[in-house]
Design a protein around this motif. Structure first.
Motif, PDB file in Angstrom:
ATOM      1  N   ILE A  24     -23.990   6.100   5.018  1.00  0.00           N
ATOM      2  CA  ILE A  24     -23.108   5.041   4.507  1.00  0.00           C
ATOM      3  C   ILE A  24     -22.443   5.456   3.198  1.00  0.00           C
ATOM      4  N   THR A  25     -23.096   6.331   2.417  1.00  0.00           N
ATOM      5  CA  THR A  25     -22.445   6.832   1.205  1.00  0.00           C
ATOM      6  C   THR A  25     -21.186   7.601   1.564  1.00  0.00           C
ATOM      7  N   GLN A  26     -21.289   8.492   2.565  1.00  0.00           N
ATOM      8  CA  GLN A  26     -20.113   9.275   2.962  1.00  0.00           C
ATOM      9  C   GLN A  26     -19.035   8.375   3.566  1.00  0.00           C
ATOM     10  N   LEU A  27     -19.444   7.388   4.341  1.00  0.00           N
ATOM     11  CA  LEU A  27     -18.461   6.480   4.929  1.00  0.00           C
ATOM     12  C   LEU A  27     -17.733   5.685   3.841  1.00  0.00           C
ATOM     13  N   LYS A  28     -18.461   5.265   2.806  1.00  0.00           N
ATOM     14  CA  LYS A  28     -17.804   4.570   1.694  1.00  0.00           C
ATOM     15  C   LYS A  28     -16.828   5.493   0.973  1.00  0.00           C
ATOM     16  N   ILE A  29     -17.243   6.742   0.779  1.00  0.00           N
ATOM     17  CA  ILE A  29     -16.347   7.720   0.149  1.00  0.00           C
ATOM     18  C   ILE A  29     -15.078   7.877   0.983  1.00  0.00           C
ATOM     19  N   ASP A  30     -15.244   7.804   2.308  1.00  0.00           N
ATOM     20  CA  ASP A  30     -14.102   7.965   3.215  1.00  0.00           C
ATOM     21  C   ASP A  30     -13.283   6.690   3.368  1.00  0.00           C
ATOM     22  N   GLY A  31     -13.657   5.637   2.648  1.00  0.00           N
ATOM     23  CA  GLY A  31     -12.836   4.430   2.635  1.00  0.00           C
ATOM     24  C   GLY A  31     -13.284   3.313   3.549  1.00  0.00           C
ATOM     25  N   TYR A  32     -14.408   3.481   4.265  1.00  0.00           N
ATOM     26  CA  TYR A  32     -14.904   2.425   5.151  1.00  0.00           C
ATOM     27  C   TYR A  32     -15.694   1.387   4.363  1.00  0.00           C
ATOM     28  N   ASP A  33     -15.663   0.150   4.830  1.00  0.00           N
ATOM     29  CA  ASP A  33     -16.526  -0.899   4.299  1.00  0.00           C
ATOM     30  C   ASP A  33     -17.795  -0.960   5.146  1.00  0.00           C
ATOM     31  N   ILE A  34     -18.917  -1.244   4.509  1.00  0.00           N
ATOM     32  CA  ILE A  34     -20.175  -1.426   5.214  1.00  0.00           C
ATOM     33  C   ILE A  34     -20.463  -2.923   5.249  1.00  0.00           C
ATOM     34  N   VAL A  35     -20.683  -3.462   6.452  1.00  0.00           N
ATOM     35  CA  VAL A  35     -20.842  -4.910   6.605  1.00  0.00           C
ATOM     36  C   VAL A  35     -22.186  -5.227   7.278  1.00  0.00           C
TER      37      VAL A  35
END
Length: 438
Positions: A24-35
């Motif tokens: 999830i850290t990498q996904l946040k870096i890539d601009g995704y929101d975690i819900v």
């Protein structure tokens, strides 16, 4: 353009939780929101466990629920090593990868839910320590992947591979970031913490311009200088662990060792392909306690292993009586698909497993009750985990989160999670303590 949203279900052990944090850290870096809900997510990642049958079934159920509730599902983790079985049962799964496959998971998210909005480092800030799934005040610090042991009841090496130690500079950098971000307890985890650096022949790395060996002792020495609680998990009782005990006696790291001993019968330990010299272990424990009287020892054991006789079980009871371990978990043996123990003769009936489990827990409960009763009147340093209308729930240095006992501070509603304070014990039971601040 709206952010794409990813849901995540994380199952299994703390090592898998760290994998989820990296994803999830990498996904946040890539601009995704975690819900946190299926309805809000454009896609769901399920990080599975594949160790024992109950965990495998929980993983399959979670995958099925995610498909039913959302429809777009990516599977990863230890159960992901059985990709064909997952696809047969859930053909609509978009992607299946194995354990610690961070890049593949992130790549699959990009493939099936492309992110239209570009990441802006000035507005889409990710904390320096990454995204955490634990409370702010404690963090798991994973120092290696995989395991070199070939225990007959375990399939971890086939799921996660042989031991691969992280560079010590990377580990210490991560620990420092976590402490800066508010962590006041580092929980060191791996499949075999005491084997850290064996695969690299204890290669010398560098941290803050200084040479530091990739070895358990040097790691503990450096972590001990960070001014926070440092707790060691999954430590095998190798001789070199003796060198860590003085650090505990000096207050550098917590006087706490989580040692997976598994049994007390040399015959059963040999069948498990575990170190079988129980008398050496008992002697080592005695020496450790002489060096550090406040040492807390936690362990896990298996009853009903194939070939375990009543005499073997009695040897186990004698072992725990002599070892006087502080915190103990017990499991009834359960066959794991792919484990060599499945081929061993002497299957133990379920009713015998249950009876031995109950006798074991009764014996250990008496030990735990006596040890906690001896703490009445003592003042302990505790950390607060949560606060509700009845008071605060804390842990002492002898208690790891989620698996050990609790310290109840009744009526202390003004405290905050992460607060560290001294409290005097006035009551105890089999597993927990009650105390008041001093």
């Amino acid at each position: 353009m709206s952010d794409k949203k990813v849901g995540l279900i994380s199952l299994g052990c703390p090592k898998a939780l760290v994998d989820s944090e990296r994803i999830i850290t990498q996904l946040k870096i890539d601009g995704y929101d975690i819900v946190p809900t299926y309805d809000d997510a454009d896609i769901v990642v399920v990080n599975t466990c594949g160790f024992i049958d109950e965990a495998k079934q929980e993983s399959l159920d979670a995958i099925g629920e995610a498909i039913a509730e959302n429809g777009k599902v990516i599977v990863t983790g230890c159960k992901g090593n059985e990709a064909e079985k997952i696809k047969d049962l859930h053909p609509n799964v978009l992607s299946v990868t194995g354990a610690h496959a961070y890049e593949e998971v992130v790549g699959a998210v990009h493939q099936f839910v492309p992110q239209e909005k570009k990441h802006d480092p000035f507005t889409d800030l990710v904390p320096d320590q990454g995204i955490k799934l634990t409370p702010r005040h404690y963090s798991y610090l994973k120092i290696s992947e995989g395991c070199n042991h070939r225990c007959s009841f375990c399939i971890i090496p086939s799921l996660r591979g042989d031991l691969v130690s992280r560079p010590i500079g990377d580990v210490l950098d991560e620990a420092e970031r976590l402490v800066r971000a508010g962590t006041n307890e580092l929980l060191v985890i791996s499949q075999d913490t005491s084997a850290y650096g064996v695969d690299t022949k204890y290669r010398t790395g560098f941290w803050q311009g200084r040479p530091v060996k990739t070895r358990m002792q040097e790691l503990c020495e450096e972590l001990g200088n960070m001014g926070v609680w440092v707790r060691l998990h999954y430590v095998y009782p190798y001789p070199h662990v003796d060198n860590i005990i003085p650090l505990m006696a000096e207050g550098k790291i917590l006087p706490y060792l989580d040692i997976p001993l598994q049994h007390g019968s040399p015959k059963v330990l040999k069948a498990m392909k575990r170190p079988a010299a129980t008398e050496n272990t008992l002697e080592r424990i005695k020496r450790w306690r002489e060096t550090c009287p406040d040492l807390t020892l936690r362990s896990t054991f298996i009853v009903g292993f194939p070939g375990e006789t009543e005499q073997d079980f009695e040897e186990l009871l004698s072992f725990i009586d002599e070892a006087q371990l502080d915190r103990v978990g017990c499991f009834k043996y359960s066959p794991v698909e792919g484990a060599t123990a499945n081929e061993l003769p002497g299957s133990v009936p379920d009713e015998v497993k249950q009876e031995r489990f109950e006798r074991f827990m009764e014996a250990q409960q008496k030990i735990s009750t006596a040890k906690l009763k001896a703490k009445i009147g003592k003042t302990l340093e505790v950390v607060v985990d949560e606060v509700d209308e009845e008071g605060a729930i804390a842990r002492s240095q002898a208690d790891a989160p989620e698996i050990d006992g609790l310290v109840y501070l009744n009526g202390e509603t003004e405290l905050q999670p992460g607060d560290v304070l001294n409290a005097k014990v006035f009551q105890s039971d089999e597993y927990d303590l009650w105390a008041e601040p001093v």
